[in-house]
Design an enzyme around this catalytic site. Structure first.
Site, PDB file in Angstrom:
ATOM      1  N   ASN A 312       1.755 -17.726  -2.079  1.00 28.40           N
ATOM      2  CA  ASN A 312       1.349 -17.872  -3.472  1.00 28.40           C
ATOM      3  C   ASN A 312       2.392 -17.334  -4.438  1.00 28.40           C
ATOM      4  O   ASN A 312       2.139 -17.222  -5.642  1.00 28.40           O
ATOM      5  CB  ASN A 312       0.014 -17.157  -3.712  1.00 28.40           C
ATOM      6  CG  ASN A 312      -1.130 -17.844  -2.990  1.00 28.40           C
ATOM      7  OD1 ASN A 312      -1.179 -19.072  -2.900  1.00 28.40           O
ATOM      8  ND2 ASN A 312      -2.064 -17.059  -2.454  1.00 28.40           N
ATOM      9  N   HIS A 314       3.639 -14.374  -4.885  1.00 31.58           N
ATOM     10  CA  HIS A 314       3.564 -13.018  -5.413  1.00 31.58           C
ATOM     11  C   HIS A 314       3.639 -12.028  -4.250  1.00 31.58           C
ATOM     12  O   HIS A 314       3.453 -12.400  -3.088  1.00 31.58           O
ATOM     13  CB  HIS A 314       2.319 -12.804  -6.291  1.00 31.58           C
ATOM     14  CG  HIS A 314       1.024 -12.873  -5.547  1.00 31.58           C
ATOM     15  ND1 HIS A 314      -0.079 -13.514  -6.036  1.00 31.58           N
ATOM     16  CD2 HIS A 314       0.633 -12.368  -4.353  1.00 31.58           C
ATOM     17  CE1 HIS A 314      -1.077 -13.416  -5.189  1.00 31.58           C
ATOM     18  NE2 HIS A 314      -0.669 -12.722  -4.164  1.00 31.58           N
ATOM     19  N   CYS A 349       2.941  -8.585  -8.988  1.00 34.23           N
ATOM     20  CA  CYS A 349       4.369  -8.284  -9.072  1.00 34.23           C
ATOM     21  C   CYS A 349       5.161  -9.520  -8.677  1.00 34.23           C
ATOM     22  O   CYS A 349       4.849 -10.179  -7.679  1.00 34.23           O
ATOM     23  CB  CYS A 349       4.693  -7.109  -8.148  1.00 34.23           C
ATOM     24  SG  CYS A 349       6.433  -6.684  -8.070  1.00 34.23           S
TER      25      CYS A 349
END
Length: 415
Positions: A312, A314, A349
């Protein structure tokens, strides 16, 4: 079959076109060979076979075998039938026999196999199965050598990876895995993914190298737009509870990166898998306070690598735990082990992020952490601009013994 082929090589069966030539003398005799009492003459235009007349008896009556001559005046239509070209294909027969023996040996090994040690399990690497009326997923893991740390026990990251793996395999085994990372088919249609917002973990005992752990996981509703997932980790041999964990998940649109309500179509896919049960970990309702630059321990310059990203795009939530512990005091890491952990995930993040890890120790003598009893720490993982990524709280207990060469032993108490 082999006997028939061998016999036909000595006594060829003639065709109808050459049957009228039986009994006539040969026209072209070139060479002769003695094959076990049979004399034959062969020419380039035909094959002559002559058997020695030898009296024999059938039912007491003497019978004399007359010479037999076979001529083949048309070699283009009838090739000579020799002993060599009448043999069966031995290579194919040998291959078939070899295959049968190998299959039989493999089956025998599977049936007759016994573990050399009684504490070994037959199938510690099973991919998992649905149990308890289809509501609980169970999977075993073997603790490998590269999953342990200096204490010769599994690291907290190893345990967290086991939790994540069972969660995904639960969705897959239940037939709900769409074209995404843990997303159902309806979630994929709407570009939705699961993200964790809160995680609580309690470790009663860490497994060691070679241990096999059994992980059970199930899901429950968490409010109107959340899902709770619980885990229970046991020693597969003894049934002892090793780790308990509970988490809360919400949906996020992977294109807009904003949180989303659970659509009714998605709810219809997952709600009949929900278990009506309390969390396996008592919820810690204490507020996680924000740390600032006054924290005793700060680690800067942390940044994700390419392999820290999941599908995904991240950073995987397990990676955050490693970054949080980067700022934990070294005396605590050497003399204590992580007993409990509470994390609040506030922001994701990205690949190009640069982070800071902050830790503050509560209720302990900073100058004498190695000799402290139970120690509690507060943590913050933030970006360089101050944006919060994760808030956390960890509890640490003294290790059973500070001698890494001896396992599972406790220091003797003075009287």
């Amino acid at each position: 079959m082999v006997a028939t082929a061998a016999t036909s090589s000595f006594f060829p069966v003639t065709s109808s076109s050459s049957s009228d030539s039986v009994g006539k003398s040969s026209k072209h005799g070139v060479s002769s060979a003695n094959l076990g009492g049979y004399k034959s003459k062969q020419s380039s235009n035909g094959l002559n076979i002559k058997a020695n007349a030898a009296p024999s008896k059938i039912n007491g009556t003497a019978v004399t075998t007359a010479p037999v001559k076979v001529e083949n005046d048309s070699p283009s239509q009838h090739h000579p039938r020799t002993f060599i070209n009448q043999l069966p294909d031995w290579s194919m027969l040998l291959a078939a026999v070899t295959t049968i023996f190998l299959a039989a040996e493999k089956q025998w090994m599977m049936l007759d196999w016994k573990p050399r040690r009684p504490d070994m399990l037959v199938d510690p690497f099973g991919i998992g199965k649905i149990v308890q009326d289809g509501l609980v997923f169970r999977q075993n893991f073997s603790i490998r050598s590269y999953e342990i740390g200096a204490d010769k026990t599994a690291s907290i990251e190893t345990l967290m990876n086991h939790l994540q793996e069972t969660a995904l395999n639960h969705v897959k085994t239940a037939g709900l895995l769409g074209d995404g990372f843990g997303s159902t088919p309806e979630m994929c249609k709407k570009n939705l993914i699961w993200v964790v917002t809160r995680m609580q973990v309690v470790v009663d005992r860490y497994p060691t190298w070679g241990d096999v752990v059994q992980v059970d996981t199930w899901v429950s509703a968490a409010g109107k737009n959340g899902m709770r997932r619980d885990w229970l980790v046991r020693d597969a041999k003894t049934g002892e509870i090793l780790t308990r964990a509970s988490s809360v998940w919400v949906m996020m649109n992977k294109l807009t990166r904003k949180l989303s309500k659970i659509p009714e179509e998605v709810r219809g896919e997952i709600e009949h898998y929900f278990v009506n049960s309390d969390p396996v970990v008592d919820e810690d309702n204490r507020k996680l306070t924000k740390l600032d630059d006054s924290a005793e321990y700060i680690r800067t310059g942390l940044s994700p690598r390419w392999n820290d990203l999941d599908v995904n795009q991240h950073v995987n939530n397990v990676k955050y735990i490693g970054w949080i512990l980067e700022s934990a005091p070294q005396p605590i890491l050497e003399s204590h082990e992580l007993h409990s952990m509470t994390l609040e995930y506030r922001r994701e993040c990205g690949r190009n992020s640069v982070l800071q890890s902050l830790t503050s120790v509560s209720g302990a003598d900073i100058g004498n952490l190695a000799d402290s009893g139970f120690v509690e720490c507060k943590h913050l993982l933030r970006l360089d601009d101050g944006a919060e990524i994760v808030r956390g709280r960890t509890g640490w207990r003294p290790k059973p013994i500070n001698n890494f060469d001896v396992l599972n032993q406790f220091p003797s108490q003075s009287t």
